[in-house]
Design a protein around this motif. Structure first.
Motif, PDB file in Angstrom:
ATOM      1  N   ASN A  43     -79.301  -2.018   5.089  1.00  0.00           N
ATOM      2  CA  ASN A  43     -80.476  -2.735   5.580  1.00  0.00           C
ATOM      3  C   ASN A  43     -81.302  -3.294   4.423  1.00  0.00           C
ATOM      4  N   ALA A  44     -82.425  -3.889   4.777  1.00  0.00           N
ATOM      5  CA  ALA A  44     -83.268  -4.540   3.784  1.00  0.00           C
ATOM      6  C   ALA A  44     -83.788  -3.561   2.744  1.00  0.00           C
ATOM      7  N   ALA A  45     -84.088  -2.357   3.168  1.00  0.00           N
ATOM      8  CA  ALA A  45     -84.585  -1.362   2.204  1.00  0.00           C
ATOM      9  C   ALA A  45     -83.507  -1.015   1.184  1.00  0.00           C
ATOM     10  N   GLN A  48     -83.263  -3.828  -1.256  1.00  0.00           N
ATOM     11  CA  GLN A  48     -84.370  -3.823  -2.197  1.00  0.00           C
ATOM     12  C   GLN A  48     -84.140  -2.783  -3.291  1.00  0.00           C
ATOM     13  N   ASP A  74     -88.956 -10.752  -0.391  1.00  0.00           N
ATOM     14  CA  ASP A  74     -89.096  -9.801   0.715  1.00  0.00           C
ATOM     15  C   ASP A  74     -87.810  -9.869   1.544  1.00  0.00           C
ATOM     16  N   PHE A  75     -87.002  -8.814   1.447  1.00  0.00           N
ATOM     17  CA  PHE A  75     -85.703  -8.835   2.114  1.00  0.00           C
ATOM     18  C   PHE A  75     -85.806  -8.624   3.621  1.00  0.00           C
ATOM     19  N   THR A  76     -87.008  -8.382   4.109  1.00  0.00           N
ATOM     20  CA  THR A  76     -87.191  -8.362   5.566  1.00  0.00           C
ATOM     21  C   THR A  76     -87.490  -9.750   6.112  1.00  0.00           C
ATOM     22  N   LYS A  77     -87.712 -10.727   5.206  1.00  0.00           N
ATOM     23  CA  LYS A  77     -87.993 -12.109   5.606  1.00  0.00           C
ATOM     24  C   LYS A  77     -87.063 -13.033   4.829  1.00  0.00           C
ATOM     25  N   GLU A 120     -77.414 -12.052   7.108  1.00  0.00           N
ATOM     26  CA  GLU A 120     -78.840 -12.296   7.309  1.00  0.00           C
ATOM     27  C   GLU A 120     -79.192 -13.774   7.138  1.00  0.00           C
TER      28      GLU A 120
END
Length: 846
Positions: A43-45, A48, A74-77, A120
């Motif tokens: 996942n994004a975390a 990161q 920002d890997f969530t965006k 993604e």
């Protein structure tokens, strides 16, 4: 390295503290856990953490190595950072970052990170599609213009040398719309060419007799049957197709090769030369063997020891002054062939080295084979030359008036029909009225109906509506809104991609009826055009020739002292081999992976002997199995590509490695810094160092090493091939070849076959690179970051069909990037579309 030091100085202690903190954090972060390594749980975390661990020491806001910072990503965006992250994906897929000497993830982690980022990015593109913008004004390049006029007028001529050259964008393709200028100089040349080709097509006689000369390159071997156009049992010579403008009498003159003092070669014995028209023998000449007087001592011609006057005159011009005939010829294309009757000869005298330099040697080659230098075609010389019925006239003159009152209607029918094909759209009344005006003017000036048609056609081929493809957004389109190309625009785009020419009648009719919007009809047309011979030829001669750098073969200069077996015949064989090989994979709709691992190639006797392929005789190229696929197989081992990536006297792992990165691996290195010194040569009396040793010295400079640590090892893997693609075990200096190479991430290969096998283990990467190149060519613009999701989808879909050519081509022409466009954006209160309209209007005024 220097910019880094400057940043350190500017940032001072604060920056030093930042780097220490980052390194401390990265050392404390564990590698990707087995749980996170599962793609569905990464996942994004996790992403990161990996970036913090391996990337931020260089790619932070303060340092921004290579202009890239990941500190604020920002890997969530993902969508907010798509351009940056597409660069990251490319580096991860290539295993090129982190650089050598820095901590690196394991292989599986690279795959997990790259796949997560790609998924993604693809999801973000699907949520907010961006097909890119079609360039509103797209001028034909020379190749497209040449194909278009031949198709429109029913000719088979080559006018490319008569037009200004086309620049390439970033050294890629010469059909990139934004790189193609449209100036008054271009218009002048287009108008000049239009006048010549339309006079030829309509059968108007030249204003005065014209002489066309067809030459053979100086170092073309003429020891055997030259081409399939030559008679069996022939040797040397030339065969050309010449378009005769009208029925009339023409002069055909043959000129033989001389040395640099103008002594004709091979006059020591009688040789028989045939001149043929469309295969019919016109004249048989016997040349040589009857020199009068006293000759000069052999090899002393022109050096102060002349022969008798009558011998000198014979050697300089008398022997060939009768190689000329006048013959009646009908209008249209005809084949002219001059070739010798093959006679076996064993050369006497002291053996001489092959001449391959820039000037012929002193010797008059008195007892060797004669060679044809050129054929001149002059005429017409008769006053009563008639139009005749050439294929072009039959195509153009769909009607012909019997009396004066019929001329207007017939002229309108002809010019409107020809304009519709040329403009690639329906013709308006205004178009027709303008063309009829030009017909009337030409009719008045030229004094005949044919002259009026010629003048109207000349205008059509000089009209920006013919020379330019224009795309305009629909009215009332919101800024940045996506719109579909209309059927006529799509027909032109499809045709110029697959045929490098204008749409044919079938495609144009479907577009006018609005049927190309039907996906089934559209796909059927794409298949038809790809299967057509025009599709094969265009993709080979235009796309593949530029992608694989085949066009550079004409610029090659080989040191023939070191490589005496090289001549122009071998260079032409190299080009033919690659063209036929790529063409075969297209004809059979093979997997593009076959380009890498095919166990066959196309050779004639000359090339087969060079490659060590047995039982191939004659000048005809044929498909042949390769005897040893560990030394040959696929385009990596083609002589053409190995020659254009070498220097005249030695191989270049740098050029070959860079070519691999650019064209097959899809990870081009950055351009070199200015003033890079050349590799040091050995001093007099020194034993020359191997190229590997010399490049190792080059890489001692840290600035050079950053790129060459990737480039050079790839090139080393091809070191078993010499400058002209022959297999070798020792280099030019006599050092044993060391073909061991590597690739970032711990990949090792021991030469050509290992390198090829490694590429074969990653078929999706080669397919991705090829698709990226082909899509650039198809769109006529650079591929941008927002095109990558489309490319990945094409490659994934083509994998289900074993990466066949048709699956990739159909994927491109069916993609949003090909069939649609982003609308103009609002800039400072004025729409971009206004500027585009002005550009089109300016082109029209030219």
């Amino acid at each position: 390295m220097k910019p880094i030091r400057k940043n350190w100085v500017r940032s001072g202690l604060a920056f030093s503290g930042l780097v220490v903190a980052l390194l401390t954090i990265s050392n404390s972060i564990p590698p990707i856990s087995q749980k996170a390594a599962a793609q569905d749980q990464f996942n994004a975390a996790d992403m990161q953490r990996v970036v913090n661990q391996y990337c931020l020491a260089c790619h932070n806001d303060a340092l921004a190595t290579s202009g890239l910072s990941l500190q604020t990503v920002d890997f969530t965006k993902i969508a907010n950072h798509a351009e940056t992250l597409e660069k990251v994906v490319k580096k991860l897929r290539a295993h090129m970052m982190p650089p050598a000497g820095m901590p690196r993830p394991d292989f599986d982690s690279y795959r997990v990170m790259a796949e997560w980022l790609e998924n993604e990015l693809d999801d973000a593109w699907t949520a907010n599609p961006n097909p890119g913008r079609v360039t509103p004004v797209h001028r034909m390049n020379r190749y497209e213009y040449n194909n278009s006029i031949n198709g429109l007028l029913g000719l088979d001529v080559d006018v490319m040398e008569m037009l200004p050259g086309d620049p390439t964008a970033d050294g890629s393709f010469d059909n990139i719309a934004s790189a193609l200028p449209f100036s008054t100089a271009h218009m002048e040349r287009y108008m000049s060419v239009a006048r010549q080709v339309t006079r030829l097509a309509t059968g108007l006689p030249p204003l005065s007799p014209v002489v066309s000369t067809y030459e053979i390159p100086l170092y073309m071997s003429q020891d055997w049957r030259q081409t399939e156009d030559m008679p069996f049992g022939s040797r040397g010579g030339i065969s050309v197709t010449h378009n005769f403008p009208v029925d009339g009498e023409y002069t055909l003159k043959i000129d033989l090769e001389t040395n640099y003092q103008d002594y004709i070669k091979g006059l020591g014995w009688a040789q028989i030369l045939d001149l043929r028209l469309d295969g019919r023998l016109l004249e048989r000449f016997t040349i040589g063997g009857d020199a009068p007087g006293t000759p000069t001592p052999l090899s002393f011609s022109g050096t102060g020891e002349p022969g008798s006057v009558d011998w000198e005159q014979y050697m300089l011009y008398q022997a060939t002054e009768d190689l000329e005939i006048t013959v009646p010829v009908t209008s249209g294309p005809h084949s002219i062939t001059a070739s010798y009757v093959r006679q076996q000869v064993i050369e006497e005298e002291i053996p001489q080295p092959r001449q391959g330099g820039r000037l012929p040697a002193n010797s008059e080659a008195y007892l060797t084979y004669q060679k044809v230098h050129s054929i001149e075609v002059g005429g017409p010389y008769t006053n009563n030359a008639s139009f005749g019925e050439s294929p072009s006239r039959q195509l153009i003159f769909s009607c012909y008036p019997e009396q004066l009152t019929e001329e207007a209607a017939c002229a309108e029918e002809i010019v409107s029909r020809m304009a519709r094909r040329a403009y690639r759209r329906a013709i308006t009344d205004a178009d027709t009225n303008l063309l009829v005006e030009f017909f009337n003017r030409g009719r008045e000036q030229g004094g005949s109906f044919d002259a009026g048609i010629q003048f109207a056609l000349e205008f059509i081929l000089s009209d920006p509506d013919f020379l330019i493809r224009s795309y305009q957004a629909p009215e009332n389109l919101a800024a940045g809104e996506i719109f579909e190309l209309n059927d006529l625009e799509l027909a032109s785009r499809l045709s110029f991609f697959l045929w490098s020419s204008a749409p044919d009648e079938e495609l144009l009719e479907l577009a006018e009826a609005g049927n190309l919007s039907n996906s089934q009809v559209y796909e059927q047309q794409a298949h038809r055009m790809l299967d057509d011979e025009r599709g094969i030829n265009a993709l080979v001669e235009d796309f593949a020739a530029q992608w694989l750098n085949l066009r550079r073969l004409e610029e090659v200069n080989i040191n023939t002292v070191l490589f005496p077996q090289y001549d122009v015949s071998l260079m032409e064989a190299f080009e033919t081999e690659t063209e036929m090989f790529v063409g075969e994979t297209l004809k059979t709709d093979a997997s593009v992976i076959e380009l890498l691992n095919a166990d066959y190639t196309f050779v004639n006797e000359r090339l087969a002997r060079h490659y060590g392929v047995e039982d191939v005789y004659g000048s005809r190229f044929r498909k042949a199995a390769l005897p040893n696929t560990t030394q040959r197989g696929g385009i990596l081992a083609h002589g053409a590509l190995l020659t254009v990536t070498s220097y005249p006297g030695r191989t270049s792992p740098v050029l070959r490695g860079k070519w691999l990165l650019d064209n097959l691996l899809g990870t081009p290195p950055p351009p070199p810094p200015p003033n890079v010194p050349i590799l040091p040569e050995a001093e007099a009396g020194e034993i020359p160092a191997s190229i590997r040793e010399r490049l190792a010295q080059h890489r001692e400079d840290p600035v050079c090493a950053s790129c060459h640590v990737v480039i050079d090892p790839l090139g080393f893997a091809l070191e078993n091939f010499d400058v002209i693609g022959a297999w070798r075990e020792f280099d030019e200096a006599g050092n044993p070849v060391d073909p061991n190479g590597n690739y970032p991430g711990g990949v090792e290969f021991a030469g050509f076959s290992d390198l090829r096998d490694w590429m074969m283990d990653r078929p999706d990467r080669f397919a991705h690179t090829l698709t990226e190149k082909l899509m650039t060519y198809a769109l006529g613009r650079r591929v941008e970051y927002y095109d990558q999701p489309i490319i990945r989808e094409i490659v994934r879909n083509s994998a289900e069909q074993n990466y066949s050519w048709s699956s990739i081509v159909l994927g491109i022409v069916s993609s949003p990037a090909f069939k649609s466009s982003m609308g103009p954006v609002q800039v400072a209160g004025n729409e971009e579309n206004n500027g585009e309209a002005e550009t089109i209007a300016a082109a029209t005024r030219l």
